[in-house]
Write a protein that holds these residues in place. Structure first.
Motif, PDB file in Angstrom:
ATOM      1  N   ASP A 155     -62.692 -48.273 -74.156  1.00 28.53           N
ATOM      2  CA  ASP A 155     -62.682 -49.737 -74.056  1.00 28.53           C
ATOM      3  C   ASP A 155     -62.554 -50.192 -72.605  1.00 28.53           C
ATOM      4  O   ASP A 155     -63.206 -51.150 -72.193  1.00 28.53           O
ATOM      5  CB  ASP A 155     -61.529 -50.311 -74.886  1.00 28.53           C
ATOM      6  N   ALA A 156     -61.719 -49.506 -71.828  1.00 32.27           N
ATOM      7  CA  ALA A 156     -61.552 -49.847 -70.413  1.00 32.27           C
ATOM      8  C   ALA A 156     -62.870 -49.681 -69.658  1.00 32.27           C
ATOM      9  O   ALA A 156     -63.251 -50.533 -68.848  1.00 32.27           O
ATOM     10  CB  ALA A 156     -60.460 -48.979 -69.786  1.00 32.27           C
ATOM     11  N   MET A 157     -63.577 -48.605 -69.935  1.00 32.03           N
ATOM     12  CA  MET A 157     -64.851 -48.356 -69.254  1.00 32.03           C
ATOM     13  C   MET A 157     -65.915 -49.366 -69.692  1.00 32.03           C
ATOM     14  O   MET A 157     -66.729 -49.803 -68.872  1.00 32.03           O
ATOM     15  CB  MET A 157     -65.292 -46.925 -69.501  1.00 32.03           C
ATOM     16  N   ALA A 158     -65.900 -49.758 -70.969  1.00 30.62           N
ATOM     17  CA  ALA A 158     -66.846 -50.774 -71.451  1.00 30.62           C
ATOM     18  C   ALA A 158     -66.575 -52.105 -70.765  1.00 30.62           C
ATOM     19  O   ALA A 158     -67.502 -52.820 -70.365  1.00 30.62           O
ATOM     20  CB  ALA A 158     -66.743 -50.912 -72.967  1.00 30.62           C
ATOM     21  N   ALA A 159     -65.299 -52.458 -70.616  1.00 30.22           N
ATOM     22  CA  ALA A 159     -64.939 -53.699 -69.930  1.00 30.22           C
ATOM     23  C   ALA A 159     -65.378 -53.644 -68.473  1.00 30.22           C
ATOM     24  O   ALA A 159     -65.894 -54.635 -67.938  1.00 30.22           O
ATOM     25  CB  ALA A 159     -63.433 -53.940 -70.032  1.00 30.22           C
ATOM     26  N   ARG A 176     -67.902 -52.053 -67.153  1.00 27.95           N
ATOM     27  CA  ARG A 176     -69.357 -52.294 -67.102  1.00 27.95           C
ATOM     28  C   ARG A 176     -69.672 -53.771 -67.341  1.00 27.95           C
ATOM     29  O   ARG A 176     -70.481 -54.371 -66.635  1.00 27.95           O
ATOM     30  CB  ARG A 176     -70.079 -51.424 -68.133  1.00 27.95           C
ATOM     31  N   LEU A 177     -69.026 -54.355 -68.340  1.00 24.66           N
ATOM     32  CA  LEU A 177     -69.257 -55.763 -68.669  1.00 24.66           C
ATOM     33  C   LEU A 177     -68.910 -56.662 -67.492  1.00 24.66           C
ATOM     34  O   LEU A 177     -69.706 -57.516 -67.095  1.00 24.66           O
ATOM     35  CB  LEU A 177     -68.408 -56.156 -69.890  1.00 24.66           C
ATOM     36  N   PHE A 178     -67.730 -56.475 -66.920  1.00 26.78           N
ATOM     37  CA  PHE A 178     -67.285 -57.340 -65.842  1.00 26.78           C
ATOM     38  C   PHE A 178     -68.155 -57.172 -64.598  1.00 26.78           C
ATOM     39  O   PHE A 178     -68.463 -58.146 -63.912  1.00 26.78           O
ATOM     40  CB  PHE A 178     -65.820 -57.088 -65.502  1.00 26.78           C
ATOM     41  N   GLN A 179     -68.559 -55.951 -64.304  1.00 26.66           N
ATOM     42  CA  GLN A 179     -69.426 -55.727 -63.146  1.00 26.66           C
ATOM     43  C   GLN A 179     -70.778 -56.408 -63.341  1.00 26.66           C
ATOM     44  O   GLN A 179     -71.290 -57.055 -62.434  1.00 26.66           O
ATOM     45  CB  GLN A 179     -69.590 -54.239 -62.873  1.00 26.66           C
ATOM     46  N   LYS A 180     -71.361 -56.281 -64.536  1.00 27.37           N
ATOM     47  CA  LYS A 180     -72.648 -56.921 -64.812  1.00 27.37           C
ATOM     48  C   LYS A 180     -72.539 -58.442 -64.747  1.00 27.37           C
ATOM     49  O   LYS A 180     -73.474 -59.120 -64.335  1.00 27.37           O
ATOM     50  CB  LYS A 180     -73.172 -56.506 -66.186  1.00 27.37           C
ATOM     51  N   ALA A 181     -71.389 -58.968 -65.156  1.00 25.46           N
ATOM     52  CA  ALA A 181     -71.173 -60.417 -65.161  1.00 25.46           C
ATOM     53  C   ALA A 181     -70.760 -60.944 -63.791  1.00 25.46           C
ATOM     54  O   ALA A 181     -70.607 -62.154 -63.614  1.00 25.46           O
ATOM     55  CB  ALA A 181     -70.110 -60.773 -66.198  1.00 25.46           C
ATOM     56  N   GLY A 182     -70.560 -60.047 -62.820  1.00 24.04           N
ATOM     57  CA  GLY A 182     -70.165 -60.467 -61.482  1.00 24.04           C
ATOM     58  C   GLY A 182     -68.714 -60.914 -61.383  1.00 24.04           C
ATOM     59  O   GLY A 182     -68.362 -61.669 -60.480  1.00 24.04           O
ATOM     60  N   LEU A 183     -67.870 -60.452 -62.320  1.00 21.73           N
ATOM     61  CA  LEU A 183     -66.457 -60.803 -62.296  1.00 21.73           C
ATOM     62  C   LEU A 183     -65.703 -59.804 -61.422  1.00 21.73           C
ATOM     63  O   LEU A 183     -65.853 -58.601 -61.588  1.00 21.73           O
ATOM     64  CB  LEU A 183     -65.882 -60.809 -63.715  1.00 21.73           C
ATOM     65  N   LEU A 205     -61.838 -63.437 -67.847  1.00 20.82           N
ATOM     66  CA  LEU A 205     -61.971 -62.047 -68.290  1.00 20.82           C
ATOM     67  C   LEU A 205     -61.792 -61.931 -69.796  1.00 20.82           C
ATOM     68  O   LEU A 205     -62.586 -61.260 -70.472  1.00 20.82           O
ATOM     69  CB  LEU A 205     -60.957 -61.162 -67.568  1.00 20.82           C
ATOM     70  N   CYS A 206     -60.778 -62.590 -70.327  1.00 19.43           N
ATOM     71  CA  CYS A 206     -60.531 -62.537 -71.776  1.00 19.43           C
ATOM     72  C   CYS A 206     -61.694 -63.151 -72.552  1.00 19.43           C
ATOM     73  O   CYS A 206     -62.123 -62.608 -73.574  1.00 19.43           O
ATOM     74  CB  CYS A 206     -59.229 -63.240 -72.121  1.00 19.43           C
ATOM     75  N   GLU A 207     -62.214 -64.266 -72.072  1.00 15.24           N
ATOM     76  CA  GLU A 207     -63.351 -64.902 -72.742  1.00 15.24           C
ATOM     77  C   GLU A 207     -64.574 -63.998 -72.729  1.00 15.24           C
ATOM     78  O   GLU A 207     -65.260 -63.854 -73.743  1.00 15.24           O
ATOM     79  CB  GLU A 207     -63.676 -66.240 -72.078  1.00 15.24           C
ATOM     80  N   ALA A 208     -64.857 -63.371 -71.590  1.00 15.04           N
ATOM     81  CA  ALA A 208     -66.014 -62.474 -71.498  1.00 15.04           C
ATOM     82  C   ALA A 208     -65.852 -61.289 -72.450  1.00 15.04           C
ATOM     83  O   ALA A 208     -66.798 -60.911 -73.151  1.00 15.04           O
ATOM     84  CB  ALA A 208     -66.191 -61.980 -70.063  1.00 15.04           C
ATOM     85  N   GLU A 228     -66.331 -62.524 -76.101  1.00 14.87           N
ATOM     86  CA  GLU A 228     -67.736 -62.863 -76.371  1.00 14.87           C
ATOM     87  C   GLU A 228     -68.588 -61.623 -76.591  1.00 14.87           C
ATOM     88  O   GLU A 228     -69.553 -61.666 -77.344  1.00 14.87           O
ATOM     89  CB  GLU A 228     -68.312 -63.688 -75.220  1.00 14.87           C
ATOM     90  N   HIS A 229     -68.238 -60.527 -75.926  1.00 12.54           N
ATOM     91  CA  HIS A 229     -69.042 -59.313 -76.019  1.00 12.54           C
ATOM     92  C   HIS A 229     -68.422 -58.251 -76.925  1.00 12.54           C
ATOM     93  O   HIS A 229     -68.906 -57.131 -76.993  1.00 12.54           O
ATOM     94  CB  HIS A 229     -69.286 -58.749 -74.617  1.00 12.54           C
ATOM     95  N   GLY A 230     -67.342 -58.598 -77.605  1.00 11.81           N
ATOM     96  CA  GLY A 230     -66.718 -57.664 -78.548  1.00 11.81           C
ATOM     97  C   GLY A 230     -66.039 -56.479 -77.892  1.00 11.81           C
ATOM     98  O   GLY A 230     -65.905 -55.421 -78.506  1.00 11.81           O
ATOM     99  N   THR A 231     -65.617 -56.634 -76.648  1.00  9.41           N
ATOM    100  CA  THR A 231     -64.924 -55.563 -75.933  1.00  9.41           C
ATOM    101  C   THR A 231     -63.437 -55.647 -76.256  1.00  9.41           C
ATOM    102  O   THR A 231     -62.806 -56.676 -76.051  1.00  9.41           O
ATOM    103  CB  THR A 231     -65.149 -55.700 -74.414  1.00  9.41           C
ATOM    104  N   ALA A 232     -62.891 -54.537 -76.773  1.00  7.38           N
ATOM    105  CA  ALA A 232     -61.484 -54.523 -77.181  1.00  7.38           C
ATOM    106  C   ALA A 232     -60.555 -54.491 -75.965  1.00  7.38           C
ATOM    107  O   ALA A 232     -60.814 -53.793 -74.993  1.00  7.38           O
ATOM    108  CB  ALA A 232     -61.216 -53.308 -78.064  1.00  7.38           C
ATOM    109  N   TYR A 233     -59.483 -55.262 -76.054  1.00  4.38           N
ATOM    110  CA  TYR A 233     -58.430 -55.214 -75.049  1.00  4.38           C
ATOM    111  C   TYR A 233     -57.108 -55.484 -75.748  1.00  4.38           C
ATOM    112  O   TYR A 233     -57.080 -56.028 -76.856  1.00  4.38           O
ATOM    113  CB  TYR A 233     -58.678 -56.199 -73.907  1.00  4.38           C
ATOM    114  N   GLU A 234     -56.022 -55.085 -75.104  1.00  2.00           N
ATOM    115  CA  GLU A 234     -54.708 -55.295 -75.715  1.00  2.00           C
ATOM    116  C   GLU A 234     -54.149 -56.660 -75.355  1.00  2.00           C
ATOM    117  O   GLU A 234     -53.781 -57.427 -76.224  1.00  2.00           O
ATOM    118  CB  GLU A 234     -53.732 -54.195 -75.291  1.00  2.00           C
ATOM    119  N   GLU A 235     -54.051 -56.961 -74.080  1.00  2.00           N
ATOM    120  CA  GLU A 235     -53.553 -58.262 -73.663  1.00  2.00           C
ATOM    121  C   GLU A 235     -53.931 -58.569 -72.223  1.00  2.00           C
ATOM    122  O   GLU A 235     -54.258 -57.684 -71.459  1.00  2.00           O
ATOM    123  CB  GLU A 235     -52.035 -58.362 -73.831  1.00  2.00           C
TER     124      GLU A 235
END
Length: 69
Positions: free
Chosen positions: A8-12, A14-21, A50-53, A56-63
């Protein structure tokens, strides 16, 4: 932001890098608990974006937490 698994951390990441966050994966600081031992470190005030992104993309996170490191 903390994650239940390393996958999940690695998926996040990738997501954040692609989104420019801004931010990066770091070892979880000792005063925060996390399932996988990794957290996303980002500039102050980015938590909501970050939480919204992730949601929206179904990436699991704890808090999402803000802490000065």
């Amino acid at each position: 932001m903390t994650f239940p698994t390393t996958t999940d951390a690695m998926a996040a990441e990738r997501l954040f890098q692609k989104a420019g966050l801004e931010g990066r994966l770091i070892p979880v600081p000792g005063f925060i608990r996390a399932g996988c031992g990794l957290a996303w470190s980002a500039p102050a005030g980015m938590g909501q974006k970050l939480c919204e992104a992730a949601r929206e993309h179904g990436t699991a996170y704890e808090e999402c937490q803000e802490a000065l490191l």
